[in-house]
Design a protein around this motif. Structure first.
Motif, PDB file in Angstrom:
ATOM      1  N   GLU A  85      62.577 -61.380 103.753  1.00 16.48           N
ATOM      2  CA  GLU A  85      62.605 -62.763 103.000  1.00 16.48           C
ATOM      3  C   GLU A  85      60.950 -62.137 102.452  1.00 16.48           C
ATOM      4  N   ALA A  88      60.014 -60.048  99.750  1.00 15.82           N
ATOM      5  CA  ALA A  88      60.316 -60.510  98.699  1.00 15.82           C
ATOM      6  C   ALA A  88      58.730 -60.017  97.536  1.00 15.82           C
ATOM      7  N   MET A 101      69.222 -61.077  99.761  1.00 14.42           N
ATOM      8  CA  MET A 101      69.427 -61.941 100.727  1.00 14.42           C
ATOM      9  C   MET A 101      70.834 -61.242 101.215  1.00 14.42           C
ATOM     10  N   GLY A 238      61.521 -68.466  98.137  1.00 13.11           N
ATOM     11  CA  GLY A 238      61.788 -67.111  97.230  1.00 13.11           C
ATOM     12  C   GLY A 238      61.149 -67.667  95.933  1.00 13.11           C
TER      13      GLY A 238
END
Length: 265
Positions: A85, A88, A101, A238
């Protein structure tokens, strides 16, 4: 329209799994698969796909190296698929359509494919408009000039100045000087480099008055001037923060994070 697609991942099972998940989408045609970055660059340049699903961590060239390696041609749309992650923000900086993901969630994949369709439709419309302008310029220059004039009128329909009645005074605020706007019910707090003013108006109505090429909603309560963005900082789940010229930070919620992909590149 068929979306010609390439899958890039050094894990064979990952490619097979993604192929299975893409089968329900009838407009997605997987034309090639690649197991490393070097092969991906070569294949993208040869096949010129519309879309590439791209792993980030691979031997040799990583996913970002692949993106950089094809910038000399008109690049395809990229969707990063990874187990990490923390990449991102870099994915959005690379103007990716989305960041998925592993293992890929079917609903998020469906949302991503819909974004791809929209991006390709917008690109096709822009390409067709450019072709029309070129033809008009050659065979009907008067009409071409009129078309250009019409575009200017479209730009002119957005506000250049906003009158704000605040604390018994009327302030004329140049729109270009607005850094960010915060919603508080039926009131908007407008921030410039020198001042903050309260405007009685809804977020929806104010959005209609501002040029969306410059002002974008990034959160339920925030609109930002994209020209004022100086840095993107990652956050949890996110989300991310936009650091503005003044040093102020505005959170981009997950539902608006595709905004970052459109303007940070």
């Amino acid at each position: 329209m068929t979306i010609r697609t390439i899958l890039v991942d050094d894990e064979k099972l990952a490619i097979q799994g993604l192929q299975l998940r893409l089968e329900p989408f009838e407009d997605i045609e997987v034309i090639a698969t690649c197991s490393n970055g070097r092969e991906a660059i070569r294949t993208i340049k040869t096949e010129k796909p519309d879309l590439v699903f791209l792993d980030i961590q691979m031997p040799g060239f990583d996913g970002f190296g692949v993106v950089k390696g094809v910038m000399e041609i008109e690049p395809p749309l990229f969707v990063f698929v990874t187990a990490y992650e923390e990449h991102a923000i870099r994915a959005f900086e690379a103007n990716a359509v989305n960041y998925l993901m592993k293992p890929v969630d079917p609903d998020k994949l469906a949302d991503t494919i819909e974004r791809v369709r929209q991006r390709l439709a917008e690109k096709k419309s822009a390409d067709e408009a450019d072709k029309l302008k070129n033809v008009l310029a050659q065979v009907a220059p008067d009409q071409a000039e009129a078309l250009q004039s019409g575009e200017s009128e479209t730009s002119d329909r957005f506000e250049k100045l906003i009158n704000v009645k605040d604390r018994g005074q009327i302030f004329r605020v140049e729109v270009d000087t607005i850094e960010r706007i915060e919603a508080a019910g039926d009131y908007m707090c407008i921030y410039t480099a020198e001042n903050s003013l309260i405007l009685r108006e809804t977020m929806k109505d104010l959005e209609r008055r501002l040029d969306p090429r410059t002002f974008q909603r990034v959160h339920r309560s925030w609109i930002v001037n994209l020209d004022q963005v100086r840095q993107v900082k990652p956050h949890t789940n996110g989300e991310c923060f936009l650091v503005l010229e003044s040093g102020a930070e505005v959170k981009v919620s997950r539902s608006y994070r595709d905004v970052v992909a459109r303007f940070v590149h």
